[in-house]
Design a protein around this motif. Structure first.
Motif, short mmCIF file in Angstrom:
data_model
loop_
_atom_site.label_atom_id
_atom_site.label_comp_id
_atom_site.label_asym_id
_atom_site.label_seq_id
_atom_site.Cartn_x
_atom_site.Cartn_y
_atom_site.Cartn_z
N GLY A 139 5.75 40.68 76.54
CA GLY A 139 7.66 41.86 75.96
C GLY A 139 7.28 43.22 76.04
N ARG A 140 8.06 43.85 75.01
CA ARG A 140 8.60 45.01 74.75
C ARG A 140 9.02 45.34 73.41
NH1 ARG A 140 12.40 41.99 77.72
NH2 ARG A 140 14.49 42.56 76.96
N TRP A 141 8.78 46.78 73.50
CA TRP A 141 9.02 47.27 72.02
C TRP A 141 11.01 47.46 71.93
CZ3 TRP A 141 7.01 45.99 67.79
CH2 TRP A 141 4.86 46.01 67.81
N GLU A 142 11.60 47.07 71.28
CA GLU A 142 12.74 47.78 71.32
C GLU A 142 13.43 47.96 69.69
OE1 GLU A 142 15.25 47.62 73.31
OE2 GLU A 142 13.30 46.91 75.00
N TYR A 188 9.36 43.55 68.10
CA TYR A 188 8.73 43.56 70.02
C TYR A 188 9.32 41.86 70.14
CZ TYR A 188 5.18 42.36 73.11
OH TYR A 188 3.98 42.41 74.29
N GLU A 189 10.55 41.90 71.29
CA GLU A 189 11.09 41.72 71.75
C GLU A 189 10.04 40.39 73.02
OE1 GLU A 189 14.68 42.26 73.49
OE2 GLU A 189 15.37 42.61 71.59
N LEU A 190 9.65 39.16 73.21
CA LEU A 190 9.29 38.69 73.61
C LEU A 190 9.68 38.11 75.10
CD1 LEU A 190 7.50 35.76 71.16
CD2 LEU A 190 5.94 38.35 72.66
N ASP A 191 9.32 38.74 76.56
CA ASP A 191 9.74 37.75 77.71
C ASP A 191 10.33 36.54 77.61
OD1 ASP A 191 9.36 40.49 78.39
OD2 ASP A 191 7.87 40.41 79.73
N ARG A 192 9.12 35.88 77.28
CA ARG A 192 9.64 33.88 77.04
C ARG A 192 9.60 33.94 75.33
NH1 ARG A 192 5.63 30.08 80.77
NH2 ARG A 192 3.73 30.96 79.30
N PRO A 193 9.92 32.22 75.31
CA PRO A 193 9.68 31.90 73.87
C PRO A 193 8.19 31.60 73.93
CG PRO A 193 11.26 30.52 75.03
CD PRO A 193 10.87 31.63 75.73
N GLY A 222 -2.65 48.38 68.05
CA GLY A 222 -2.36 49.23 68.95
C GLY A 222 -0.60 48.58 69.76
N GLN A 223 -0.02 49.03 70.74
CA GLN A 223 1.30 48.93 71.13
C GLN A 223 1.04 47.04 72.05
OE1 GLN A 223 4.28 50.36 70.80
NE2 GLN A 223 2.88 51.77 69.39
N GLN A 224 0.17 46.87 71.30
CA GLN A 224 -0.15 44.81 71.94
C GLN A 224 -0.06 44.03 70.89
OE1 GLN A 224 0.90 44.18 75.04
NE2 GLN A 224 0.51 41.65 74.61
N VAL A 225 0.28 42.69 71.33
CA VAL A 225 1.16 41.58 70.07
C VAL A 225 -0.36 40.14 70.39
CG1 VAL A 225 2.60 39.63 69.93
CG2 VAL A 225 2.96 41.91 70.02
N ILE A 226 -0.88 40.55 69.61
CA ILE A 226 -2.72 39.28 70.13
C ILE A 226 -2.22 38.23 69.54
CG2 ILE A 226 -4.74 39.60 69.91
CD1 ILE A 226 -3.74 41.57 71.89
#
Length: 74
Positions: free
Chosen positions: A62-65, A27-32, A45-49
């Protein structure tokens, strides 16, 4: 940081740009993301909490890669 199943409890300050949950995806975060001692991180699910030690809950963008070693070696 690699996470496996259970929520991870952070024991020191961490600055992350990606989270790895299994051998084939990250999961690549959009920002640190700054994690402080006592914070918890898990996948829902598909979300990081992120549950902060103070009690508030965040879902960093972020997005899954796909993860592949030969991509990282180039």
């Amino acid at each position: 940081m690699m996470l496996q199943g259970q929520p991870a409890l952070v024991d020191r300050a961490l600055l992350l740009n990606e989270l790895r949950f299994d051998p084939d995806a990250i999961y690549e975060l959009d920002r640190p993301l700054l994690l402080m001692p006592g914070d918890q991180v898990h996948r829902q699910g598909q979300q990081v909490i992120v549950k902060r030690a103070a009690g508030n809950v965040e879902a960093p963008a972020g997005r899954w890669e796909p993860w592949c070693w030969w991509w990282r070696l180039l």
